[in-house]
Design a protein around this motif. Structure first.
Motif, PDB file in Angstrom:
ATOM      1  N   THR A  77       0.837  -1.201   0.000  1.00 41.63           N
ATOM      2  CA  THR A  77       0.000   0.000   0.000  1.00 41.63           C
ATOM      3  C   THR A  77       0.874   1.253   0.000  1.00 41.63           C
ATOM      4  O   THR A  77       0.583   2.225  -0.720  1.00 41.63           O
ATOM      5  CB  THR A  77      -0.931  -0.002   1.234  1.00 41.63           C
ATOM      6  N   VAL A  78       1.942   1.229   0.780  1.00 43.13           N
ATOM      7  CA  VAL A  78       2.864   2.364   0.822  1.00 43.13           C
ATOM      8  C   VAL A  78       3.513   2.542  -0.555  1.00 43.13           C
ATOM      9  O   VAL A  78       3.608   3.672  -1.067  1.00 43.13           O
ATOM     10  CB  VAL A  78       3.945   2.161   1.909  1.00 43.13           C
ATOM     11  N   ALA A  79       3.925   1.458  -1.165  1.00 40.73           N
ATOM     12  CA  ALA A  79       4.550   1.532  -2.492  1.00 40.73           C
ATOM     13  C   ALA A  79       3.570   2.099  -3.518  1.00 40.73           C
ATOM     14  O   ALA A  79       3.961   2.917  -4.372  1.00 40.73           O
ATOM     15  CB  ALA A  79       5.030   0.150  -2.929  1.00 40.73           C
ATOM     16  N   ARG A  84       1.910   6.800  -6.900  1.00 37.50           N
ATOM     17  CA  ARG A  84       0.933   7.843  -7.227  1.00 37.50           C
ATOM     18  C   ARG A  84       1.532   9.230  -7.009  1.00 37.50           C
ATOM     19  O   ARG A  84       1.330  10.149  -7.803  1.00 37.50           O
ATOM     20  CB  ARG A  84      -0.329   7.676  -6.377  1.00 37.50           C
ATOM     21  N   ALA A  85       2.266   9.393  -5.913  1.00 38.33           N
ATOM     22  CA  ALA A  85       2.905  10.683  -5.625  1.00 38.33           C
ATOM     23  C   ALA A  85       3.935  11.025  -6.699  1.00 38.33           C
ATOM     24  O   ALA A  85       4.040  12.185  -7.122  1.00 38.33           O
ATOM     25  CB  ALA A  85       3.569  10.645  -4.252  1.00 38.33           C
ATOM     26  N   MET A  86       4.678  10.036  -7.160  1.00 34.98           N
ATOM     27  CA  MET A  86       5.696  10.265  -8.195  1.00 34.98           C
ATOM     28  C   MET A  86       5.049  10.802  -9.477  1.00 34.98           C
ATOM     29  O   MET A  86       5.632  11.637 -10.164  1.00 34.98           O
ATOM     30  CB  MET A  86       6.448   8.971  -8.507  1.00 34.98           C
ATOM     31  N   VAL A 101      13.431   6.469  -2.149  1.00 32.16           N
ATOM     32  CA  VAL A 101      12.586   5.737  -1.199  1.00 32.16           C
ATOM     33  C   VAL A 101      11.947   4.536  -1.896  1.00 32.16           C
ATOM     34  O   VAL A 101      11.905   3.423  -1.356  1.00 32.16           O
ATOM     35  CB  VAL A 101      11.502   6.661  -0.597  1.00 32.16           C
ATOM     36  N   MET A 102      11.468   4.749  -3.109  1.00 34.51           N
ATOM     37  CA  MET A 102      10.845   3.664  -3.858  1.00 34.51           C
ATOM     38  C   MET A 102      11.857   2.557  -4.153  1.00 34.51           C
ATOM     39  O   MET A 102      11.520   1.369  -4.088  1.00 34.51           O
ATOM     40  CB  MET A 102      10.237   4.211  -5.159  1.00 34.51           C
ATOM     41  N   MET A 146      -6.515  -2.786 -18.778  1.00 34.68           N
ATOM     42  CA  MET A 146      -6.133  -1.739 -17.837  1.00 34.68           C
ATOM     43  C   MET A 146      -5.864  -2.373 -16.470  1.00 34.68           C
ATOM     44  O   MET A 146      -6.569  -3.284 -16.048  1.00 34.68           O
ATOM     45  CB  MET A 146      -7.234  -0.693 -17.717  1.00 34.68           C
ATOM     46  N   VAL A 147      -4.853  -1.849 -15.784  1.00 33.85           N
ATOM     47  CA  VAL A 147      -4.528  -2.317 -14.435  1.00 33.85           C
ATOM     48  C   VAL A 147      -4.820  -1.180 -13.457  1.00 33.85           C
ATOM     49  O   VAL A 147      -4.254  -0.102 -13.565  1.00 33.85           O
ATOM     50  CB  VAL A 147      -3.038  -2.731 -14.338  1.00 33.85           C
ATOM     51  N   PHE A 148      -5.728  -1.437 -12.519  1.00 33.41           N
ATOM     52  CA  PHE A 148      -6.069  -0.433 -11.512  1.00 33.41           C
ATOM     53  C   PHE A 148      -5.126  -0.504 -10.316  1.00 33.41           C
ATOM     54  O   PHE A 148      -4.773   0.506  -9.729  1.00 33.41           O
ATOM     55  CB  PHE A 148      -7.514  -0.617 -11.028  1.00 33.41           C
TER      56      PHE A 148
END
Length: 168
Positions: A77-79, A84-86, A101-102, A146-148
Protein backbone atom coordinates in the motif's frame (compact mmCIF):
# COMPACT_ATOMS: atom_id res chain seq x y z
CA UNK A 1 1.47 -92.70 64.25
CA UNK A 2 1.11 -89.15 65.48
CA UNK A 3 4.77 -88.60 64.70
CA UNK A 4 4.27 -89.76 61.13
CA UNK A 5 1.33 -87.38 60.71
CA UNK A 6 3.42 -84.51 62.08
CA UNK A 7 6.27 -85.39 59.71
CA UNK A 8 3.82 -85.59 56.79
CA UNK A 9 2.27 -82.25 57.77
CA UNK A 10 5.73 -80.67 58.02
CA UNK A 11 6.72 -82.05 54.62
CA UNK A 12 3.44 -80.82 53.16
CA UNK A 13 3.99 -77.33 54.60
CA UNK A 14 7.59 -77.23 53.29
CA UNK A 15 6.39 -78.31 49.87
CA UNK A 16 3.66 -75.63 49.84
CA UNK A 17 6.18 -73.02 51.01
CA UNK A 18 8.59 -74.04 48.22
CA UNK A 19 5.78 -73.87 45.65
CA UNK A 20 4.80 -70.39 46.88
CA UNK A 21 8.44 -69.31 46.74
CA UNK A 22 8.77 -70.66 43.19
CA UNK A 23 5.57 -68.91 42.04
CA UNK A 24 6.35 -65.69 43.89
CA UNK A 25 8.77 -63.46 41.93
CA UNK A 26 11.97 -62.72 43.75
CA UNK A 27 13.41 -59.24 44.31
CA UNK A 28 15.68 -59.36 41.25
CA UNK A 29 12.79 -60.19 38.92
CA UNK A 30 10.71 -57.36 40.42
CA UNK A 31 13.57 -54.90 39.94
CA UNK A 32 14.14 -56.06 36.34
CA UNK A 33 10.44 -55.61 35.63
CA UNK A 34 10.46 -52.13 37.15
CA UNK A 35 13.59 -51.18 35.15
CA UNK A 36 11.93 -52.33 31.92
CA UNK A 37 8.81 -50.33 32.76
CA UNK A 38 10.85 -47.20 33.51
CA UNK A 39 12.85 -47.59 30.27
CA UNK A 40 9.61 -47.86 28.31
CA UNK A 41 8.20 -44.79 30.05
CA UNK A 42 11.42 -42.86 29.36
CA UNK A 43 11.33 -43.75 25.65
CA UNK A 44 7.70 -42.68 25.39
CA UNK A 45 8.43 -39.36 27.10
CA UNK A 46 11.36 -38.73 24.79
CA UNK A 47 9.22 -39.49 21.72
CA UNK A 48 6.46 -37.19 23.02
CA UNK A 49 8.98 -34.40 23.55
CA UNK A 50 10.45 -34.86 20.06
CA UNK A 51 6.94 -34.66 18.58
CA UNK A 52 6.22 -31.53 20.65
CA UNK A 53 9.45 -29.90 19.45
CA UNK A 54 8.63 -30.68 15.79
CA UNK A 55 5.08 -29.32 16.14
CA UNK A 56 6.36 -26.21 17.85
CA UNK A 57 8.97 -25.59 15.13
CA UNK A 58 6.25 -25.97 12.50
CA UNK A 59 3.97 -23.48 14.27
CA UNK A 60 6.81 -20.97 14.63
CA UNK A 61 7.69 -21.30 10.94
CA UNK A 62 4.08 -20.82 9.82
CA UNK A 63 3.66 -17.83 12.12
CA UNK A 64 6.79 -16.20 10.71
CA UNK A 65 5.57 -16.72 7.14
CA UNK A 66 2.15 -15.26 7.91
CA UNK A 67 3.68 -12.28 9.70
CA UNK A 68 6.05 -11.65 6.80
CA UNK A 69 3.13 -11.73 4.35
CA UNK A 70 1.12 -9.32 6.52
CA UNK A 71 3.96 -6.79 6.74
CA UNK A 72 4.75 -7.01 3.03
CA UNK A 73 1.08 -6.58 2.14
CA UNK A 74 0.98 -3.40 4.24
CA UNK A 75 4.16 -2.23 2.52
CA UNK A 76 2.49 -2.73 -0.88
CA UNK A 77 0.00 0.00 0.00
CA UNK A 78 2.86 2.36 0.82
CA UNK A 79 4.55 1.53 -2.49
CA UNK A 80 1.29 2.21 -4.37
CA UNK A 81 0.97 5.62 -2.72
CA UNK A 82 4.59 6.51 -3.48
CA UNK A 83 4.03 5.64 -7.15
CA UNK A 84 0.93 7.84 -7.23
CA UNK A 85 2.90 10.68 -5.63
CA UNK A 86 5.70 10.27 -8.20
CA UNK A 87 3.17 10.75 -11.00
CA UNK A 88 2.01 14.05 -9.48
CA UNK A 89 5.40 15.59 -8.63
CA UNK A 90 6.83 18.04 -11.15
CA UNK A 91 9.92 19.14 -9.22
CA UNK A 92 12.83 16.94 -10.36
CA UNK A 93 14.78 17.06 -7.07
CA UNK A 94 11.71 15.99 -5.08
CA UNK A 95 11.02 13.27 -7.62
CA UNK A 96 14.62 12.01 -7.26
CA UNK A 97 14.27 11.86 -3.46
CA UNK A 98 11.04 9.92 -3.61
CA UNK A 99 12.57 7.67 -6.25
CA UNK A 100 15.27 6.74 -3.70
CA UNK A 101 12.59 5.74 -1.20
CA UNK A 102 10.85 3.66 -3.86
CA UNK A 103 14.13 1.93 -4.69
CA UNK A 104 14.52 1.00 -1.02
CA UNK A 105 11.06 -0.52 -1.00
CA UNK A 106 11.84 -2.42 -4.20
CA UNK A 107 15.03 -3.80 -2.60
CA UNK A 108 12.97 -5.02 0.37
CA UNK A 109 10.59 -6.74 -2.05
CA UNK A 110 13.53 -8.34 -3.82
CA UNK A 111 15.00 -9.52 -0.51
CA UNK A 112 11.76 -11.34 0.33
CA UNK A 113 11.13 -12.65 -3.20
CA UNK A 114 8.14 -10.40 -3.85
CA UNK A 115 7.51 -10.09 -7.58
CA UNK A 116 4.99 -8.10 -9.55
CA UNK A 117 2.31 -10.03 -11.43
CA UNK A 118 2.38 -9.13 -15.10
CA UNK A 119 -1.09 -8.08 -16.10
CA UNK A 120 -1.42 -5.45 -18.86
CA UNK A 121 -1.94 -7.15 -22.22
CA UNK A 122 -1.92 -10.63 -20.66
CA UNK A 123 -4.73 -13.18 -20.78
CA UNK A 124 -7.03 -12.87 -17.79
CA UNK A 125 -6.27 -15.55 -15.18
CA UNK A 126 -8.47 -15.61 -12.05
CA UNK A 127 -5.58 -17.24 -10.17
CA UNK A 128 -3.64 -13.95 -10.42
CA UNK A 129 -6.12 -11.25 -11.48
CA UNK A 130 -9.27 -9.73 -10.04
CA UNK A 131 -11.51 -8.28 -12.76
CA UNK A 132 -13.66 -5.36 -11.62
CA UNK A 133 -14.64 -4.05 -15.07
CA UNK A 134 -15.22 -5.27 -18.59
CA UNK A 135 -15.07 -3.40 -21.85
CA UNK A 136 -16.34 -4.28 -25.31
CA UNK A 137 -13.29 -4.97 -27.43
CA UNK A 138 -13.68 -8.11 -29.55
CA UNK A 139 -10.12 -7.78 -30.92
CA UNK A 140 -8.60 -8.22 -27.46
CA UNK A 141 -11.27 -10.48 -25.92
CA UNK A 142 -10.06 -12.16 -22.72
CA UNK A 143 -7.06 -9.83 -22.40
CA UNK A 144 -6.39 -7.29 -19.68
CA UNK A 145 -6.71 -3.75 -21.02
CA UNK A 146 -6.13 -1.74 -17.84
CA UNK A 147 -4.53 -2.32 -14.44
CA UNK A 148 -6.07 -0.43 -11.51
CA UNK A 149 -3.83 -1.93 -8.86
CA UNK A 150 -0.72 -4.02 -9.37
CA UNK A 151 -0.67 -7.57 -8.11
CA UNK A 152 2.22 -9.20 -6.31
CA UNK A 153 3.41 -12.69 -5.46
CA UNK A 154 5.76 -13.98 -2.80
CA UNK A 155 7.48 -17.10 -4.10
CA UNK A 156 4.56 -19.11 -5.57
CA UNK A 157 1.81 -17.54 -3.45
CA UNK A 158 -0.32 -14.56 -4.43
CA UNK A 159 0.25 -11.74 -1.97
CA UNK A 160 -2.24 -9.43 -3.66
CA UNK A 161 -4.29 -10.03 -6.81
CA UNK A 162 -3.95 -7.53 -9.65
CA UNK A 163 -7.13 -5.49 -9.99
CA UNK A 164 -7.87 -5.18 -13.70
CA UNK A 165 -10.28 -4.38 -16.55
CA UNK A 166 -10.82 -7.16 -19.10
CA UNK A 167 -11.92 -6.96 -22.72
CA UNK A 168 -14.87 -9.09 -23.81
Amino acid sequence: MAKKEKDLNLEKEEQETNEVKENKPNKEELLQSEIASLKDQSLRLQADFDNFRKRNASVVSKTREETKKDVLTDLLTVADNIERAMDMITDESTKAGIDLVMNQIQSIFKKYDVTEINALGEEFDPNFHNAIMQEDNPEEAGKITMVFQKGYMINDTVLRYATVRVAK
